[in-house]
Design a protein around this motif. Structure first.
Motif, short mmCIF file in Angstrom:
data_model
loop_
_atom_site.label_atom_id
_atom_site.label_comp_id
_atom_site.label_asym_id
_atom_site.label_seq_id
_atom_site.Cartn_x
_atom_site.Cartn_y
_atom_site.Cartn_z
N SER A 117 1.91 2.66 8.21
CA SER A 117 3.02 3.01 7.31
C SER A 117 3.69 1.73 6.82
O SER A 117 3.49 0.67 7.42
CB SER A 117 4.03 3.89 8.04
N PRO A 118 4.47 1.82 5.72
CA PRO A 118 5.07 0.60 5.16
C PRO A 118 5.94 -0.16 6.17
O PRO A 118 6.11 -1.37 6.07
CB PRO A 118 5.94 1.14 4.01
N LYS A 119 6.48 0.56 7.16
CA LYS A 119 7.32 -0.11 8.16
C LYS A 119 6.55 -1.10 9.01
O LYS A 119 7.12 -1.96 9.67
CB LYS A 119 7.93 0.95 9.11
N GLU A 120 5.23 -0.95 9.03
CA GLU A 120 4.41 -1.81 9.89
C GLU A 120 3.83 -3.01 9.16
O GLU A 120 3.06 -3.78 9.74
CB GLU A 120 3.28 -0.99 10.53
N ILE A 121 4.18 -3.17 7.89
CA ILE A 121 3.63 -4.31 7.14
C ILE A 121 4.20 -5.61 7.72
O ILE A 121 5.41 -5.77 7.85
CB ILE A 121 3.98 -4.21 5.64
N LEU A 122 3.29 -6.52 8.07
CA LEU A 122 3.69 -7.79 8.65
C LEU A 122 3.75 -8.86 7.56
O LEU A 122 2.98 -8.81 6.61
CB LEU A 122 2.69 -8.23 9.72
N PHE A 123 4.64 -9.81 7.74
CA PHE A 123 4.73 -10.99 6.86
C PHE A 123 4.81 -10.59 5.38
O PHE A 123 4.12 -11.16 4.53
CB PHE A 123 3.52 -11.92 7.07
N GLU A 124 5.68 -9.62 5.08
CA GLU A 124 5.75 -9.07 3.72
C GLU A 124 6.09 -10.14 2.68
O GLU A 124 5.49 -10.17 1.60
CB GLU A 124 6.78 -7.94 3.68
N GLU A 125 7.03 -11.02 3.03
CA GLU A 125 7.40 -12.06 2.07
C GLU A 125 6.26 -13.03 1.83
O GLU A 125 6.05 -13.51 0.72
CB GLU A 125 8.62 -12.84 2.58
N GLU A 126 5.53 -13.31 2.91
CA GLU A 126 4.39 -14.24 2.78
C GLU A 126 3.29 -13.63 1.92
O GLU A 126 2.61 -14.34 1.19
CB GLU A 126 3.84 -14.63 4.14
#
Lengths: 341, 273
Positions: B149-158
């Motif tokens: 799910s979107p909550k589990e996206i890691l390093f979103e800014e990167e």
């Protein structure tokens, strides 16, 4: 290799001298079976021709071994090597071959200082044996030991023929006895025992040892694995008694006063349920049949290339200890039979 | 017999510079890079705490990052639960690095397709950042990243930074989620959408055990060769030195021969995938 004759008096003098200088671990009779224990008096030791149920690996690779200490007050850690000098006496040829394999494992790659230091400080003394209904070392080339020991005692009618394997062994023998050169009649007695031993086997493998890795490679999907997996308890007894099973877990505990944490290793076994289970719960070998297959393949195939030798020495201990009667020669022979047909 | 120079289980203490919460379950642990600490992307270290034991953890920062080492750790077992209670200034004990990482030199001049599932992005981040540090040595870069799910996206800014640096970043989530406008479905659903030059591409895959089989099938359909597919395999590990036996996959030891393998190397091993 030099051979000497030592009479019974000389043998006791040897034991007495060794006990004075070193901790001596040897075989004694208990409930009709030989077991390894610390020998305090020369008379206790019985060089038994019968196989021990437990292997002598515990003296080189203890069931629980301290590796590190953490001081929880100042935050410092120190490595621990517990090794001290010792003599192990009463090793059968299969055990000597097994120790040779453990030497290869623990000196592989980055050497294991805990094992290697202990090994360096250990004197190995072998003795002759006779097979019971589980032994099959004659099928694996481990029936005789020509090296890998410091001394090897052959019991004769009137004393012992002693083969010297290393300079360390020779010095030890000469320190406590005045050995004579072995005579022809002594060597003939040893030879006669070997003939008797060879005739005593009731089990054998139906293929040459060089063929076994291929037999196992071709038996990965054999229905036998499901069959023996369905009766296996997954208890780990086979791992426990095997002289070449060396897998281990590394764990921490903390002393009751909370001043020190200790990191130590304990024996582990690939037939136990959690052996290949990772945090999060995925188990890479969740069925007992998979785990048994893994263990058998380790003995006859997987480690053969890595360490240039089969990891079964034919001691029969796994069969002897198995609670449901899974027998390593029966299993292997069934695979051999189907591989050949 | 070979002698070990130093005690192989003796770890070194490192002081955490920063602990950053990334998602509900993952945090980033940052410590100054110790002197002489060389590694390749995809290698792992044993991370431990006195009294709690050790666990194998992939390095998440690239070797080109000289000052700091970053570990992204999921709270999943007993040790990692305690690790998640640590803050800047606390000490952890490390050993390593161990194993074989991604051979970046063999990827020079080629397109790279990164495929990550969940925290599989952690070791791949080390590789992606290393590749971006020498961007001109490589061809087209594509990242396919699947999470539950979107909550589990890691390093979103990167991910946005990588996109700007020329990586074609494509995300997917397993099931539809309020407000999500991107792709829905497992990561394999992204594979048919990308253009793969099978003669000049390598694929680097890291994800949960269940993911590999399907990703490999999809890549096989796109004619990618086994020797061009790199995977990092997770196993239980206790020693890191090819002895304790836990990480064995048939005849090989993941801690020594892996954790990064080509598909070619492990295809014949029934326990691998």
């Amino acid at each position: 290799m030099a051979s000497y004759f030592v009479d019974k008096k000389g043998f006791l003098a040897f034991l007495k001298g060794v006990i004075k200088k070193y901790p001596l671990y040897g075989t004694v009779e208990r409930d009709g079976f030989p077991v390894f224990k610390k020998i305090e008096e020369p008379e206790e030791l019985v060089l038994s021709a019968k196989p021990t149920h437990l292997s002598p690996k515990e003296f080189l690779f203890p069931p629980r071994e301290l590796l590190l200490r953490f001081n929880l007050e100042d935050g410092k850690a120190e490595p621990v090597v517990e090794a001290r000098e010792q003599v192990i006496m009463g090793l059968h040829p299969c055990d000597i071959h097994a120790i040779g394999l453990l030497d290869r494992v623990f000196s592989h790659g980055r050497g294991d200082v805990n094992y290697l230091e202990r090994r360096k400080k250990t004197i190995l003394i072998g003795t002759e044996c006779l097979p019971d209904e589980f032994c099959f070392c004659q099928s694996l080339g481990t029936m005789d030991a020509d090296e890998g020991f410091d001394l090897f005692f052959h019991e004769l009618k009137r004393g012992y023929l002693v083969r010297v394997g290393t300079e360390k062994g020779r010095r030890l023998l000469k320190r406590y006895t005045k050995p004579e050169k072995a005579a022809k009649k002594h060597l003939e007695e040893v030879k006669a025992h070997r003939e008797k031993k060879l005739k005593g086997f009731t089990r054998c493998l139906d293929a040459r040892k060089e063929e076994l890795p291929l037999v196992y490679a071709g038996s990965y999907e054999h229905p036998l694995w499901e069959r023996i997996g369905s009766i296996c308890y997954g208890c780990g007894s086979c791992n426990h008694v095997c002289p070449t099973c060396y897998c281990f877990d590394v764990r921490d505990d903390v002393t009751l006063d909370l001043k020190e944490a200790r990191r130590y290793r304990v024996w582990d076994g690939c037939t136990l349920e959690d052996f290949a289970k990772v945090a999060g719960g995925h188990n890479f070998r969740k069925d007992r049949s998979e785990r048994l297959r893994h263990r058998f393949n380790r003995k006859f195939r997987y480690l053969a290339d890595r360490f240039d030798g089969l990891f079964c020495v034919g001691c029969g201990r796994c069969s002897r200890a198995c609670l449901v009667g899974i027998n390593i020669t029966d299993v292997t022979n069934e695979l051999i039979k189907d591989a050949k047909s | 017999m070979q002698r070990a120079d130093a005690h192989p289980y003796m770890p070194q203490p490192v002081r955490l510079e920063r602990v950053e919460r990334l998602t509900e379950k993952e945090s980033l642990f940052v410590f100054p890079r110790p002197q002489g600490f060389g590694f390749t992307p995809g290698q792992f270290i044993m991370v431990g705490l006195a009294g709690y034991g050790e666990a194998p953890i992939s390095i998440s920062s690239p070797p080109s990052e000289k000052d700091m080492v970053e570990l992204c750790i999921r709270r999943v077992g007993s040790l990692t639960t305690i690790l998640h209670k640590l803050r800047a200034g606390d000490t952890i004990w490390i050993r390593g690095p161990f194993g074989r990482g991604f051979p970046t030199e063999r990827m020079h001049g080629k397109d790279i397709l990164f495929i990550a599932g969940g925290i599989g992005l952690v070791p791949l981040r080390s590789l992606i950042k290393e590749v971006l540090a020498e961007r001109e040595d490589y061809g087209r870069l594509t990242l396919l990243y699947g999470v539950k799910s979107p909550k589990e996206i890691l390093f979103e800014e990167e991910l946005e930074l990588w996109q700007k640096a020329g990586v074609d970043v494509r995300l997917t989530i397993d099931r539809a989620y309020p407000g999500w406008k991107g792709n829905v479905g497992v990561v394999t659903t992204l594979i048919p959408q990308v253009d793969i030059d099978e003669d000049n591409s390598v694929c680097c895959i890291v994800g949960p055990p269940v993911m590999y089989k399907y990703v490999i099938l999809s890549l096989g359909n796109r004619s990618v060769r086994g020797e061009d597919i790199y995977l990092s395999l997770e196993r239980k590990m206790k020693c890191g030195m090819g002895k304790c036996g836990h990480c064995q996959i048939n005849s090989i030891y993941t801690c020594e021969e892996g954790p990064v393998f080509t598909l070619q190397e492990i295809r014949h091993l029934p326990e691998a995938i």
